[in-house]
Write a protein that holds these residues in place. Structure first.
Motif, PDB file in Angstrom:
ATOM      1  N   MET A 219       0.834  -1.164   0.000  1.00 44.57           N
ATOM      2  CA  MET A 219       0.000   0.000   0.000  1.00 44.57           C
ATOM      3  C   MET A 219       0.884   1.234   0.000  1.00 44.57           C
ATOM      4  N   PRO A 220       0.543   2.229  -0.805  1.00 45.26           N
ATOM      5  CA  PRO A 220       1.319   3.472  -0.771  1.00 45.26           C
ATOM      6  C   PRO A 220       1.032   4.244   0.520  1.00 45.26           C
ATOM      7  N   ILE A 221       2.061   4.856   1.063  1.00 42.35           N
ATOM      8  CA  ILE A 221       1.924   5.683   2.259  1.00 42.35           C
ATOM      9  C   ILE A 221       1.613   7.105   1.812  1.00 42.35           C
ATOM     10  N   TYR A 222       0.614   7.716   2.464  1.00 42.89           N
ATOM     11  CA  TYR A 222       0.241   9.102   2.196  1.00 42.89           C
ATOM     12  C   TYR A 222       0.429   9.920   3.461  1.00 42.89           C
ATOM     13  N   HIS A 223       0.832  11.171   3.296  1.00 40.99           N
ATOM     14  CA  HIS A 223       0.958  12.079   4.435  1.00 40.99           C
ATOM     15  C   HIS A 223       0.101  13.316   4.184  1.00 40.99           C
ATOM     16  N   VAL A 224      -0.241  13.990   5.260  1.00 39.24           N
ATOM     17  CA  VAL A 224      -1.105  15.168   5.194  1.00 39.24           C
ATOM     18  C   VAL A 224      -0.272  16.376   4.798  1.00 39.24           C
ATOM     19  N   THR A 225      -0.701  17.063   3.731  1.00 42.50           N
ATOM     20  CA  THR A 225       0.006  18.280   3.314  1.00 42.50           C
ATOM     21  C   THR A 225      -0.799  19.526   3.646  1.00 42.50           C
ATOM     22  N   SER A 226      -2.096  19.343   3.928  1.00 42.82           N
ATOM     23  CA  SER A 226      -2.948  20.445   4.344  1.00 42.82           C
ATOM     24  C   SER A 226      -4.006  19.858   5.264  1.00 42.82           C
ATOM     25  N   SER A 227      -4.225  20.500   6.399  1.00 40.22           N
ATOM     26  CA  SER A 227      -5.174  19.930   7.355  1.00 40.22           C
ATOM     27  C   SER A 227      -6.362  20.846   7.604  1.00 40.22           C
ATOM     28  N   GLY A 228      -6.796  21.557   6.586  1.00 42.62           N
ATOM     29  CA  GLY A 228      -7.955  22.442   6.716  1.00 42.62           C
ATOM     30  C   GLY A 228      -9.235  21.660   6.822  1.00 42.62           C
ATOM     31  N   ARG A 229     -10.325  22.282   6.420  1.00 39.49           N
ATOM     32  CA  ARG A 229     -11.638  21.629   6.490  1.00 39.49           C
ATOM     33  C   ARG A 229     -11.618  20.280   5.764  1.00 39.49           C
ATOM     34  N   THR A 230     -10.989  20.248   4.608  1.00 38.69           N
ATOM     35  CA  THR A 230     -10.782  18.994   3.885  1.00 38.69           C
ATOM     36  C   THR A 230      -9.280  18.718   3.833  1.00 38.69           C
ATOM     37  N   PRO A 231      -8.807  17.738   4.591  1.00 38.23           N
ATOM     38  CA  PRO A 231      -7.382  17.428   4.547  1.00 38.23           C
ATOM     39  C   PRO A 231      -6.958  16.992   3.150  1.00 38.23           C
ATOM     40  N   VAL A 232      -5.736  17.319   2.799  1.00 32.86           N
ATOM     41  CA  VAL A 232      -5.165  16.904   1.523  1.00 32.86           C
ATOM     42  C   VAL A 232      -4.050  15.907   1.827  1.00 32.86           C
ATOM     43  N   LEU A 233      -4.140  14.743   1.201  1.00 30.35           N
ATOM     44  CA  LEU A 233      -3.142  13.698   1.392  1.00 30.35           C
ATOM     45  C   LEU A 233      -2.348  13.533   0.106  1.00 30.35           C
ATOM     46  N   GLU A 234      -1.036  13.403   0.247  1.00 29.37           N
ATOM     47  CA  GLU A 234      -0.169  13.188  -0.915  1.00 29.37           C
ATOM     48  C   GLU A 234       0.733  11.994  -0.670  1.00 29.37           C
ATOM     49  N   ALA A 235       1.076  11.310  -1.755  1.00 23.59           N
ATOM     50  CA  ALA A 235       1.939  10.132  -1.669  1.00 23.59           C
ATOM     51  C   ALA A 235       3.305  10.513  -1.132  1.00 23.59           C
ATOM     52  N   ALA A 236       3.810   9.688  -0.216  1.00 25.30           N
ATOM     53  CA  ALA A 236       5.112   9.941   0.397  1.00 25.30           C
ATOM     54  C   ALA A 236       6.239   9.231  -0.352  1.00 25.30           C
ATOM     55  N   GLY A 237       5.879   8.393  -1.320  1.00 22.94           N
ATOM     56  CA  GLY A 237       6.900   7.687  -2.087  1.00 22.94           C
ATOM     57  C   GLY A 237       7.406   6.421  -1.411  1.00 22.94           C
ATOM     58  N   ARG A 238       6.723   5.997  -0.360  1.00 23.97           N
ATOM     59  CA  ARG A 238       7.084   4.749   0.335  1.00 23.97           C
ATOM     60  C   ARG A 238       5.851   3.854   0.381  1.00 23.97           C
ATOM     61  N   ARG A 239       6.061   2.600   0.760  1.00 24.54           N
ATOM     62  CA  ARG A 239       4.968   1.629   0.796  1.00 24.54           C
ATOM     63  C   ARG A 239       5.037   0.768   2.048  1.00 24.54           C
ATOM     64  N   VAL A 240       3.876   0.208   2.424  1.00 24.50           N
ATOM     65  CA  VAL A 240       3.798  -0.832   3.448  1.00 24.50           C
ATOM     66  C   VAL A 240       3.048  -1.994   2.820  1.00 24.50           C
ATOM     67  N   THR A 241       3.211  -3.156   3.396  1.00 28.05           N
ATOM     68  CA  THR A 241       2.573  -4.353   2.873  1.00 28.05           C
ATOM     69  C   THR A 241       1.343  -4.697   3.694  1.00 28.05           C
ATOM     70  N   LEU A 242       0.252  -4.987   3.021  1.00 28.86           N
ATOM     71  CA  LEU A 242      -0.957  -5.459   3.682  1.00 28.86           C
ATOM     72  C   LEU A 242      -0.902  -6.977   3.681  1.00 28.86           C
ATOM     73  N   ASP A 243      -0.864  -7.567   4.863  1.00 24.26           N
ATOM     74  CA  ASP A 243      -0.860  -9.023   4.997  1.00 24.26           C
ATOM     75  C   ASP A 243      -2.305  -9.505   4.903  1.00 24.26           C
ATOM     76  N   PRO A 244      -2.667 -10.214   3.832  1.00 26.16           N
ATOM     77  CA  PRO A 244      -4.051 -10.682   3.690  1.00 26.16           C
ATOM     78  C   PRO A 244      -4.512 -11.537   4.874  1.00 26.16           C
ATOM     79  N   ALA A 245      -3.593 -12.230   5.533  1.00 28.21           N
ATOM     80  CA  ALA A 245      -3.955 -13.058   6.676  1.00 28.21           C
ATOM     81  C   ALA A 245      -4.427 -12.216   7.863  1.00 28.21           C
ATOM     82  N   SER A 246      -4.125 -10.919   7.846  1.00 28.06           N
ATOM     83  CA  SER A 246      -4.543 -10.038   8.942  1.00 28.06           C
ATOM     84  C   SER A 246      -5.995  -9.594   8.813  1.00 28.06           C
TER      85      SER A 246
END
Length: 105
Positions: free
Chosen positions: A1-28
């Motif tokens: 899964m791509p990691i996203y970080h908050v670049t604006s936290s106003g009424r509608t937060p804006v999330l942008e890709a951080a260029g890193r990933r984590v793995t979703l373990d289907p067994a979880s």
């Protein structure tokens, strides 16, 4: 899964890709998690993607929305479009300091 970080936290937060990933373990994923992922939401929103976000930001945002005078859905702008956000796991798990959420539209 791509990691996203908050670049604006106003009424509608804006999330942008951080260029890193984590793995979703289907067994979880429980059977309830899998059912929720594949189903149409009550408002007829459907899953459009999965991303990982900071769990502290997610919890702070949920708290902010719950205590607001006017209820609003948990959502954010991702890649120029607004999405409803929902943790993938019924019992949220943290993967490498991130929690995986579904993007619904």
């Amino acid at each position: 899964m791509p990691i996203y970080h908050v670049t604006s936290s106003g009424r509608t937060p804006v999330l942008e890709a951080a260029g890193r990933r984590v793995t979703l373990d289907p067994a979880s994923l429980s059977s309830t998690d899998l059912e929720r992922l594949g189903s149409v939401r009550a408002e007829e929103w459907t899953l459009r993607g999965l991303i990982a976000v900071n769990p502290d930001w997610l919890m702070d945002r949920i708290t902010e929305l719950v205590t607001a005078d006017t209820p609003r859905p948990l959502g954010a702008e991702v890649d120029g479009a607004w999405y409803f956000l929902s943790p993938v796991h019924t019992v949220p798990t943290i993967e490498e300091e991130h929690v995986i959420v579904g993007l619904y539209r």
